[in-house]
Scaffold this motif. Structure first.
Motif, PDB file in Angstrom:
ATOM      1  N   LYS A  13       0.833  -1.202   0.000  1.00 29.53           N
ATOM      2  CA  LYS A  13       0.000   0.000   0.000  1.00 29.53           C
ATOM      3  C   LYS A  13       0.870   1.255   0.000  1.00 29.53           C
ATOM      4  O   LYS A  13       0.593   2.220  -0.715  1.00 29.53           O
ATOM      5  N   ASP A  14       1.945   1.246   0.801  1.00 30.34           N
ATOM      6  CA  ASP A  14       2.871   2.382   0.838  1.00 30.34           C
ATOM      7  C   ASP A  14       3.498   2.628  -0.532  1.00 30.34           C
ATOM      8  O   ASP A  14       3.617   3.767  -0.991  1.00 30.34           O
ATOM      9  N   ILE A  15       3.916   1.554  -1.185  1.00 31.66           N
ATOM     10  CA  ILE A  15       4.597   1.662  -2.477  1.00 31.66           C
ATOM     11  C   ILE A  15       3.659   2.228  -3.541  1.00 31.66           C
ATOM     12  O   ILE A  15       4.017   3.136  -4.302  1.00 31.66           O
ATOM     13  N   GLU A  16       2.444   1.705  -3.585  1.00 28.87           N
ATOM     14  CA  GLU A  16       1.488   2.181  -4.591  1.00 28.87           C
ATOM     15  C   GLU A  16       1.095   3.625  -4.326  1.00 28.87           C
ATOM     16  O   GLU A  16       0.908   4.417  -5.257  1.00 28.87           O
ATOM     17  N   GLU A  17       0.971   4.002  -3.062  1.00 32.07           N
ATOM     18  CA  GLU A  17       0.655   5.386  -2.717  1.00 32.07           C
ATOM     19  C   GLU A  17       1.790   6.314  -3.155  1.00 32.07           C
ATOM     20  O   GLU A  17       1.548   7.404  -3.690  1.00 32.07           O
ATOM     21  N   LEU A  18       3.037   5.892  -2.961  1.00 31.65           N
ATOM     22  CA  LEU A  18       4.179   6.697  -3.395  1.00 31.65           C
ATOM     23  C   LEU A  18       4.155   6.880  -4.910  1.00 31.65           C
ATOM     24  O   LEU A  18       4.383   7.983  -5.419  1.00 31.65           O
ATOM     25  N   ARG A  19       3.867   5.813  -5.645  1.00 33.99           N
ATOM     26  CA  ARG A  19       3.778   5.923  -7.106  1.00 33.99           C
ATOM     27  C   ARG A  19       2.709   6.941  -7.522  1.00 33.99           C
ATOM     28  O   ARG A  19       2.940   7.794  -8.386  1.00 33.99           O
ATOM     29  N   ARG A  20       1.534   6.841  -6.902  1.00 33.90           N
ATOM     30  CA  ARG A  20       0.434   7.743  -7.257  1.00 33.90           C
ATOM     31  C   ARG A  20       0.794   9.194  -6.952  1.00 33.90           C
ATOM     32  O   ARG A  20       0.516  10.100  -7.753  1.00 33.90           O
ATOM     33  N   ASN A  21       1.407   9.421  -5.804  1.00 31.85           N
ATOM     34  CA  ASN A  21       1.721  10.795  -5.419  1.00 31.85           C
ATOM     35  C   ASN A  21       2.850  11.385  -6.260  1.00 31.85           C
ATOM     36  O   ASN A  21       2.857  12.591  -6.534  1.00 31.85           O
ATOM     37  N   ILE A  22       3.811  10.555  -6.656  1.00 33.96           N
ATOM     38  CA  ILE A  22       4.850  11.047  -7.563  1.00 33.96           C
ATOM     39  C   ILE A  22       4.216  11.464  -8.891  1.00 33.96           C
ATOM     40  O   ILE A  22       4.528  12.528  -9.447  1.00 33.96           O
ATOM     41  N   GLU A  23       3.301  10.646  -9.389  1.00 34.99           N
ATOM     42  CA  GLU A  23       2.618  10.965 -10.643  1.00 34.99           C
ATOM     43  C   GLU A  23       1.803  12.250 -10.500  1.00 34.99           C
ATOM     44  O   GLU A  23       1.840  13.117 -11.378  1.00 34.99           O
ATOM     45  N   ALA A  24       1.090  12.376  -9.384  1.00 30.21           N
ATOM     46  CA  ALA A  24       0.290  13.585  -9.166  1.00 30.21           C
ATOM     47  C   ALA A  24       1.183  14.816  -9.081  1.00 30.21           C
ATOM     48  O   ALA A  24       0.864  15.878  -9.635  1.00 30.21           O
ATOM     49  N   PHE A  25       2.314  14.690  -8.405  1.00 32.34           N
ATOM     50  CA  PHE A  25       3.250  15.811  -8.288  1.00 32.34           C
ATOM     51  C   PHE A  25       3.802  16.205  -9.655  1.00 32.34           C
ATOM     52  O   PHE A  25       3.847  17.390 -10.014  1.00 32.34           O
ATOM     53  N   GLU A  26       4.204  15.215 -10.442  1.00 37.21           N
ATOM     54  CA  GLU A  26       4.793  15.503 -11.752  1.00 37.21           C
ATOM     55  C   GLU A  26       3.772  16.077 -12.731  1.00 37.21           C
ATOM     56  O   GLU A  26       4.126  16.806 -13.655  1.00 37.21           O
ATOM     57  N   LEU A  27       2.490  15.772 -12.510  1.00 42.84           N
ATOM     58  CA  LEU A  27       1.434  16.325 -13.358  1.00 42.84           C
ATOM     59  C   LEU A  27       0.933  17.671 -12.844  1.00 42.84           C
ATOM     60  O   LEU A  27       0.015  18.255 -13.417  1.00 42.84           O
ATOM     61  N   GLY A  28       1.521  18.151 -11.757  1.00 40.65           N
ATOM     62  CA  GLY A  28       1.118  19.430 -11.202  1.00 40.65           C
ATOM     63  C   GLY A  28      -0.146  19.375 -10.380  1.00 40.65           C
ATOM     64  O   GLY A  28      -0.742  20.410 -10.081  1.00 40.65           O
ATOM     65  N   LYS A  29      -0.563  18.175  -9.998  1.00 39.22           N
ATOM     66  CA  LYS A  29      -1.792  18.025  -9.221  1.00 39.22           C
ATOM     67  C   LYS A  29      -1.534  18.016  -7.720  1.00 39.22           C
ATOM     68  O   LYS A  29      -2.477  17.939  -6.938  1.00 39.22           O
ATOM     69  N   MET A  30      -0.259  18.054  -7.320  1.00 44.10           N
ATOM     70  CA  MET A  30       0.082  18.052  -5.905  1.00 44.10           C
ATOM     71  C   MET A  30       1.132  19.120  -5.670  1.00 44.10           C
ATOM     72  O   MET A  30       2.164  19.163  -6.349  1.00 44.10           O
ATOM     73  N   ASP A  31       0.866  19.999  -4.725  1.00 47.48           N
ATOM     74  CA  ASP A  31       1.767  21.093  -4.402  1.00 47.48           C
ATOM     75  C   ASP A  31       3.149  20.565  -4.039  1.00 47.48           C
ATOM     76  O   ASP A  31       3.297  19.550  -3.369  1.00 47.48           O
ATOM     77  N   GLU A  32       4.189  21.282  -4.459  1.00 51.68           N
ATOM     78  CA  GLU A  32       5.566  20.815  -4.257  1.00 51.68           C
ATOM     79  C   GLU A  32       5.916  20.647  -2.784  1.00 51.68           C
ATOM     80  O   GLU A  32       6.511  19.640  -2.389  1.00 51.68           O
ATOM     81  N   GLU A  33       5.548  21.617  -1.968  1.00 50.35           N
ATOM     82  CA  GLU A  33       5.913  21.532  -0.556  1.00 50.35           C
ATOM     83  C   GLU A  33       5.114  20.449   0.170  1.00 50.35           C
ATOM     84  O   GLU A  33       5.634  19.772   1.051  1.00 50.35           O
ATOM     85  N   LYS A  34       3.879  20.287  -0.214  1.00 53.79           N
ATOM     86  CA  LYS A  34       3.082  19.223   0.388  1.00 53.79           C
ATOM     87  C   LYS A  34       3.639  17.859  -0.021  1.00 53.79           C
ATOM     88  O   LYS A  34       3.705  16.923   0.788  1.00 53.79           O
ATOM     89  N   PHE A  35       4.070  17.752  -1.267  1.00 57.09           N
ATOM     90  CA  PHE A  35       4.669  16.504  -1.728  1.00 57.09           C
ATOM     91  C   PHE A  35       5.984  16.238  -0.996  1.00 57.09           C
ATOM     92  O   PHE A  35       6.294  15.095  -0.640  1.00 57.09           O
ATOM     93  N   LYS A  36       6.741  17.278  -0.755  1.00 55.92           N
ATOM     94  CA  LYS A  36       8.005  17.103  -0.039  1.00 55.92           C
ATOM     95  C   LYS A  36       7.766  16.556   1.361  1.00 55.92           C
ATOM     96  O   LYS A  36       8.448  15.628   1.803  1.00 55.92           O
ATOM     97  N   ALA A  37       6.799  17.137   2.057  1.00 52.81           N
ATOM     98  CA  ALA A  37       6.493  16.645   3.401  1.00 52.81           C
ATOM     99  C   ALA A  37       6.076  15.180   3.361  1.00 52.81           C
ATOM    100  O   ALA A  37       6.423  14.392   4.247  1.00 52.81           O
ATOM    101  N   TYR A  38       5.349  14.809   2.304  1.00 49.07           N
ATOM    102  CA  TYR A  38       4.913  13.421   2.159  1.00 49.07           C
ATOM    103  C   TYR A  38       6.098  12.491   1.882  1.00 49.07           C
ATOM    104  O   TYR A  38       6.289  11.478   2.546  1.00 49.07           O
ATOM    105  N   ARG A  39       6.910  12.835   0.874  1.00 47.78           N
ATOM    106  CA  ARG A  39       7.968  11.902   0.473  1.00 47.78           C
ATOM    107  C   ARG A  39       9.022  11.727   1.559  1.00 47.78           C
ATOM    108  O   ARG A  39       9.647  10.671   1.660  1.00 47.78           O
TER     109      ARG A  39
END
Length: 710
Positions: A13-39
């Motif tokens: 579940k962790d791995i798939e969530e990381l994949r989804r969030n990386i994709e969302a970040f790269e598509l501009g759907k996730m704020d950079e700083e919020k993504f940083k806190a997540y990763r």
């Protein structure tokens, strides 16, 4: 890579969530700083070089088997640089990893039960312990199962996913405190009282720019009580801890501000709201790896060289198990190449237990080695470059990666470390056997190299001289754990140009040999003569008027020094919209509902509590009200929304008391369900209020991160 194990569902579940969030970040759907806190909480940490990351594993008490070590070597070759960096937190880091590759790295490691979950970020970090736990002749009992249980309890635990700052925990194996328990948020030293296992408990210590020795809060706490103590303390830290000023956000500062007695009273009250009061550890399930079967009669006599005896003196010790020895491997700078790691594996399998421990000084310890095979082990270790004598000695310098990869580093620590080790080996070899004299180097004041816990410590700095900047090191003296197991924080003495440090080390060691009393411990010698004495001793080396061209070049560099300090990954300014924060609250609530279904009632209640706090924070930020601690959020929300009748509570109460009912009773299904429903209704009300606000303003609101972080 061949799959050895089915990946644990939670890891998947962790791995798939990381994949989804990386994709969302790269598509501009996730704020950079919020993504940083997540990763960060997934072990993915930005490094000095752009476009690549440092990937950090989370290896509780540094325990690895050969299968895991082999997989780490494979992963490093495929996705990193072919190097495994051993850290002072008993972790392994790999550098220059591409962000897109990080899910594949995690997946490959998860197959051998290695995780990166909560390896970085504002969470409970890797839990460290004495590398000799279980074989320490001085230990009252093996702390390993207690460390493992603590690791499992807090991994993915809702109470520690979004704190203001990190929490560090250490278990020492004996009163010698070889895990530096005195320098941690929680430190545990094992004791037995009336045949009951327990711990001396230390609280709110830490290194860094303002280092503090932990408070001794209990000389003996039964082992089944430490989990509830930690969990309640972390809840209090989460609720009252500083969020805006990162440099004041560690537990040590909260306890100092609040007072130890008040903090302990809050812990005792908070424990009532836990789903357990006692947490027995089932130690019978713990199975330590033993020695491999060896037919000693088949071993041919072997000739060893002149360094064998010195190696055995400094790197080998008798275990508490009769007939067996522990063997320590000195790993310079903590850098173990993947090729060397692979060569080490069959050696371990032939001569030692399949249980390798990473040490807090960036080395390795092998266990359950028979005396008869020591010459054979030494010979094979020498062939792969891992038989250098002087483990954990004056010549075994701890150093963080510094400016090689870290954004926060000011000046180089790694090349300097190698230069100082050269000086020691050439001129002071006779001091290497002194196991109570240590040097540690950090690239900055944040103490990843543990410089404030060293007899002779250095941290990166700089000196402005005319139109140029000189790379420098701040010298600190008198820190560490003394022979009696007592912790001391080093004292700042003088800042010197980095290129003067070899000369400074010679001055310090020669003075120690000349002025120390017979058998005098270095820190006692330092405090007897006084800080001013050492300042005057080293002051001639601080003369900037006699600098040469090379003094303006850092170690390992040819160009003139220019400090390039970036922003630490946990310190960046974050931007988000109020609507996004409300969604964060809804996400916590949804996770809490799942916890009820799974029977995790205390966790569900805490997630509902988080939804209340995050939701209230969102609406306060909409009014430009700074959000600092959880408690202040609750009080401010009552003032600005409840008292002004923008929102009505279902009972006659202040908002803080209403929300904090969660710590007044033992968790049960009825309350968990009711509390979740109340949080859900609260969020519905907030969305209505926010809708009305937007009708007046026309657009959602951007808020600055040092408010958002609370």
């Amino acid at each position: 890579m061949k799959q050895h194990h089915v990946i644990d569902p939670l890891a998947r579940k962790d791995i798939e969530e990381l994949r989804r969030n990386i994709e969302a970040f790269e598509l501009g759907k996730m704020d950079e700083e919020k993504f940083k806190a997540y990763r960060l909480t997934r072990g993915v940490y930005g490094q000095r070089q752009s476009g690549v990351q440092m990937f950090r594993t989370k290896i509780p008490f540094g325990r690895l088997n050969t299968r895991q070590l082999g997989r780490l070597a494979e992963v490093s070759d495929r996705f990193s640089t072919g190097n495994l960096h051993l850290t002072t937190r008993q972790n392994i880091q790999m550098h220059h990893v591409k962000l897109a590759d990080s899910p594949a790295v995690w997946e490959a490691l998860a197959e051998v039960e290695v995780t990166a979950r909560e390896a970085c970020g504002n969470t409970v970090r890797n839990i460290t312990a004495s590398a000799i736990a279980g074989i320490d002749p001085e230990e009252p009992y093996d702390v390993s199962p207690y460390v493992e249980a603590t690791y499992q309890h807090f991994l993915r635990n809702p109470i520690c996913q979004d704190m203001g700052r990190k929490i560090k925990i250490a278990f020492s194996s004996s009163e010698q405190d070889s895990a530096f328990a005195y320098f941690h948020d929680f430190g545990f030293i094992p004791r037995i009282q009336d045949e009951v296992k327990g711990f001396k408990v230390l609280l709110a210590g830490g290194l860094g720019a303002q280092s503090m020795i932990a408070h001794t809060v209990s000389e003996f706490m039964p082992a089944d009580q430490i989990m509830s103590f930690m969990e309640a303390a972390i809840r209090i830290f989460d609720r009252y801890g500083e969020r805006s000023k990162r440099f004041k956000a560690r537990m040590k500062f909260l306890v100092k501000k609040m007072g130890l007695d008040t903090f302990l009273d809050l812990i005792a009250a908070e424990q009532k709201g836990l789903s357990y009061q006692n947490f027995p550890i089932e130690t019978s399930k713990w199975q330590a790896e033993g020695a491999p079967a060896i037919d000693l009669t088949t071993l041919a006599p072997i000739q060893v060289d002149a360094t064998y005896d010195f190696w055995r003196e400094t790197n080998v010790f008798e275990q508490k198990q009769e007939g067996y020895y522990g063997v320590a491997l000195k790993i310079p700078l903590g850098d173990l190449s993947s090729d060397t790691a692979r060569k080490l594996i069959p050696i371990v399998q032939s001569y030692a237990a399949d249980d390798i421990r990473i040490t807090v000084n960036q080395g390795l310890v092998l266990r359950y080695v028979r005396e008869a095979v020591l010459p054979h082990l030494y010979t094979e270790l020498k062939q792969i470059g891992l038989a250098e004598p002087g483990f954990d000695s004056l010549a075994d310098i701890t150093a963080c990666p510094g400016t090689d990869t870290c954004n926060l580093a000011v000046s180089n620590s790694t090349h300097l470390s190698l230069e100082l080790e050269r000086v020691i080996k050439e001129d002071y070899k006779h001091l290497i056997a002194n196991s109570h004299l240590k040097i540690k180097i950090s690239g900055c004041m944040n103490a990843c190299g543990q410089h404030m816990a060293a007899n002779i410590g250095l941290h990166g700095s700089s000196i402005k001289h005319k139109d140029l900047v000189v790379p420098a090191m701040q010298i600190v003296l008198g820190g560490g754990i003394n022979p009696a197991g007592q912790g001391h924080i080093a004292e700042r003495v003088i800042k010197l140009p980095s290129k003067k440090l070899p000369d400074a080390l010679k001055v310090l060691l020669e003075d120690y040999e000349e002025k120390a009393l017979e058998g005098e411990y270095y820190n006692d010698y330092f405090r007897r003569l006084g800080k001013r004495y050492f300042y005057q001793l080293l002051k001639p080396l601080a003369n900037l008027e006699v600098l040469q061209k090379s003094d303006y070049q850092d170690w390992g560099q040819e160009e003139f020094f220019q400090p390039e300090v970036g922003v630490g990954e946990c310190a960046g300014v974050a931007y988000d919209v109020v609507g996004g924060i409300l969604q964060d609250a809804a996400d916590r609530l949804a996770e809490g509902k799942e916890m009820i279904q799974e029977g995790h009632l205390a966790e569900s209640i805490y997630l509902s509590y988080s939804a209340f706090v995050i939701g209230a924070k969102a609406l306060l930020l909409a009014k430009d009200i700074a959000c600092n601690t959880h408690r202040k959020i609750l009080d401010d929300f009552h003032e600005h929304y409840v008292q002004t009748e923008l929102l009505a509570l279902p009972v006659s109460s202040d908002f803080s008391s209403w929300v904090l009912r969660m710590n007044q009773q033992s968790p049960n299904a009825a309350f968990a369900t009711q509390y979740s429903q109340e949080a859900e209704h609260f969020l519905i009300q907030l969305k209505g209020i926010r809708k009305n606000q937007l009708e007046g303003n026309g657009e959602d609101k951007v808020v600055v991160g040092h408010h958002y972080q609370a």
